[in-house]
Design a protein around this motif. Sequence first.
Motif, short mmCIF file in Angstrom:
data_model
loop_
_atom_site.label_atom_id
_atom_site.label_comp_id
_atom_site.label_asym_id
_atom_site.label_seq_id
_atom_site.Cartn_x
_atom_site.Cartn_y
_atom_site.Cartn_z
N VAL A 153 0.79 -1.32 0.09
CA VAL A 153 0.06 -0.23 0.04
C VAL A 153 0.66 1.15 0.02
CG1 VAL A 153 -1.29 1.26 1.27
CG2 VAL A 153 -1.76 -0.91 0.98
N ALA A 154 1.55 1.39 0.77
CA ALA A 154 2.96 2.65 1.09
C ALA A 154 3.33 3.19 -0.01
CB ALA A 154 4.17 1.55 1.82
N PRO A 155 3.75 2.44 -1.38
CA PRO A 155 4.65 4.01 -2.76
C PRO A 155 2.81 4.09 -3.57
CG PRO A 155 4.73 1.30 -3.21
CD PRO A 155 4.16 1.37 -1.94
N LEU A 156 1.21 3.47 -3.06
CA LEU A 156 -0.32 3.97 -3.38
C LEU A 156 -0.26 5.89 -3.47
CD1 LEU A 156 -2.47 1.59 -2.44
CD2 LEU A 156 -1.85 1.85 -4.70
N LEU A 157 0.78 5.98 -1.34
CA LEU A 157 0.56 7.45 -1.45
C LEU A 157 1.13 8.58 -2.46
CD1 LEU A 157 -1.31 7.84 1.33
CD2 LEU A 157 -0.12 5.27 1.02
N CYS A 158 1.89 8.22 -3.36
CA CYS A 158 2.65 9.16 -4.05
C CYS A 158 2.43 8.14 -5.74
CB CYS A 158 4.50 9.09 -3.44
SG CYS A 158 5.15 9.86 -4.96
N ALA A 159 3.31 7.13 -5.59
CA ALA A 159 3.02 6.76 -7.56
C ALA A 159 1.98 6.25 -7.45
CB ALA A 159 3.96 5.64 -7.65
N GLY A 184 8.11 2.06 -14.62
CA GLY A 184 8.36 2.19 -13.10
C GLY A 184 7.55 2.14 -12.26
N GLY A 185 8.20 2.79 -11.33
CA GLY A 185 7.20 2.83 -10.08
C GLY A 185 6.06 3.47 -10.58
N LEU A 186 5.83 4.93 -11.65
CA LEU A 186 4.40 5.05 -11.77
C LEU A 186 4.13 4.57 -12.61
CD1 LEU A 186 5.74 8.73 -11.76
CD2 LEU A 186 4.43 8.01 -10.40
N GLY A 187 4.70 3.74 -13.94
CA GLY A 187 4.14 3.22 -14.97
C GLY A 187 3.36 2.45 -14.66
N HIS A 188 3.60 1.58 -13.51
CA HIS A 188 3.21 0.31 -13.60
C HIS A 188 1.99 0.07 -12.58
CE1 HIS A 188 4.44 -0.53 -9.13
NE2 HIS A 188 4.13 -1.47 -8.75
N MET A 189 1.92 1.34 -11.67
CA MET A 189 0.20 1.84 -11.48
C MET A 189 -1.00 2.23 -12.08
SD MET A 189 1.11 0.77 -8.30
CE MET A 189 -1.13 0.85 -8.51
N ALA A 190 -0.18 3.22 -13.28
CA ALA A 190 -0.78 3.27 -14.63
C ALA A 190 -1.43 2.19 -15.52
CB ALA A 190 0.00 5.10 -15.66
N VAL A 191 -0.77 1.66 -15.07
CA VAL A 191 -1.43 0.09 -16.02
C VAL A 191 -2.13 -0.48 -15.17
CG1 VAL A 191 -0.52 -2.11 -16.30
CG2 VAL A 191 0.81 -0.44 -17.53
N LYS A 332 19.44 3.53 -11.23
CA LYS A 332 19.60 2.27 -12.50
C LYS A 332 18.84 1.00 -12.42
CE LYS A 332 24.43 1.88 -10.90
NZ LYS A 332 25.30 0.59 -10.12
N SER A 333 17.44 1.58 -12.38
CA SER A 333 16.15 0.95 -12.55
C SER A 333 16.02 -0.38 -12.18
CB SER A 333 15.81 1.02 -13.77
OG SER A 333 15.43 2.68 -14.79
N ASP A 334 16.50 -0.64 -11.67
CA ASP A 334 17.26 -2.10 -10.99
C ASP A 334 15.72 -2.61 -9.75
OD1 ASP A 334 17.53 -4.34 -9.64
OD2 ASP A 334 19.96 -3.66 -9.19
N VAL A 335 14.83 -1.76 -10.40
CA VAL A 335 13.68 -2.43 -8.73
C VAL A 335 12.21 -2.74 -9.87
CG1 VAL A 335 13.16 -0.13 -8.17
CG2 VAL A 335 12.14 -2.09 -6.64
N LYS A 336 11.31 -4.29 -9.25
CA LYS A 336 10.42 -3.73 -9.27
C LYS A 336 9.28 -4.14 -8.35
CE LYS A 336 12.10 -6.67 -13.86
NZ LYS A 336 11.72 -8.26 -14.68
#
Length: 346
Positions: A153-159, A184-191, A332-336
């Motif tokens: 849930v945590a990243p929902l508060l920004c991303a 990325g962090g934003l895009g995966h939530m938009a999808v 480096k975008s090394d996180v999913k």
Amino acid sequence: MTAAKGYAAHTVNAPLAPFDFERRDVGPHDVRIEIMFCGVCHSDVHQVRDEWGGSIFPMVPGHEIVGRVTEVGAHVKGFKAGDLAGVGCMVDSCQHCAECNDGLEQYCDNGFTGTYNAIGKDGQPTYGGYSNSIVVTEKFVLHVSEKLDLARVAPLLCAGITTWSPLRQWNAKKGDRVAVMGLGGLGHMAVKFAAAMGCEVTVLSTSPSKEEDAKALGAHKFVVTKDPEAMKGISNYFDLIINTVSAPMDLTPYVASLRLDGTMVLLGVPPEAPQLHAFNLIAKRRRIAGSLIGGIQETQEMLDFCAEHNVMSDVEVIRMDYINEAYERMMKSDVKYRFVIDLATI
């Protein structure tokens, strides 16, 4: 004042390190939250490195906060001890301008107070969620469902709210054709959001290797933007494009994929102004717009939607003392797709 523990950047470009500080006592309208998880946002890195200017040190970053209420003020009506709660990018605003009165605190005429790296109404710097507790006025505290995985849930508060807000503002609905640029962090939530809303979702990417992940997240189509033939196939196609890319780019070929009256919403902030020939807008009455986060009411709406549709971020949970390595990996975008700190490890 109450003692608190956190991790802070003590000077620009310094590694984050343990930091003892004090939180204010709970006032009549305040809520104290024991922080359980805090997401790690790209803006955290920008601000601790003073890449946007005006950074205040020592700085405790973090504005994707979830935890449990431990104390409430005498006049608090919406929360009680034991409730799950969240705090996003704002902890206050003027609360009397036209935007605040319309529930658009993120566009406060007098500037909202950031959860960290800001000066509160008491004249003191705000400290964020890389800490074990926080005290926030009730108006800026959000309800979190017990049904959801708190770390996710945590990243929902920004991303999450950053991508939810434009989808709602431009009325994305079942059957609409929505494209997402950047996975990325934003895009995966938009999808995830667009798919849950019933839209036909296409991911636009320069990397063919991301197709499998895009489809797993809910995308129906995937277009490699380096392929001229693939780009021709989406000419005049989309109702809405959510552009999360922060790299320098020519917007022309992407704008050409919008239908009549289609809109591209910019969420990323490239270091240089993007390129675009005006005729590409004029020819089909297309629009380019920008969007910030959402207001408190809209953020609560998003959290309620997530509880109903089981939508959450994909995360990698880390220890607090791993934060400096996480920053390097994130750049480096090394996180999913989002690091989340387990504050039990502080």
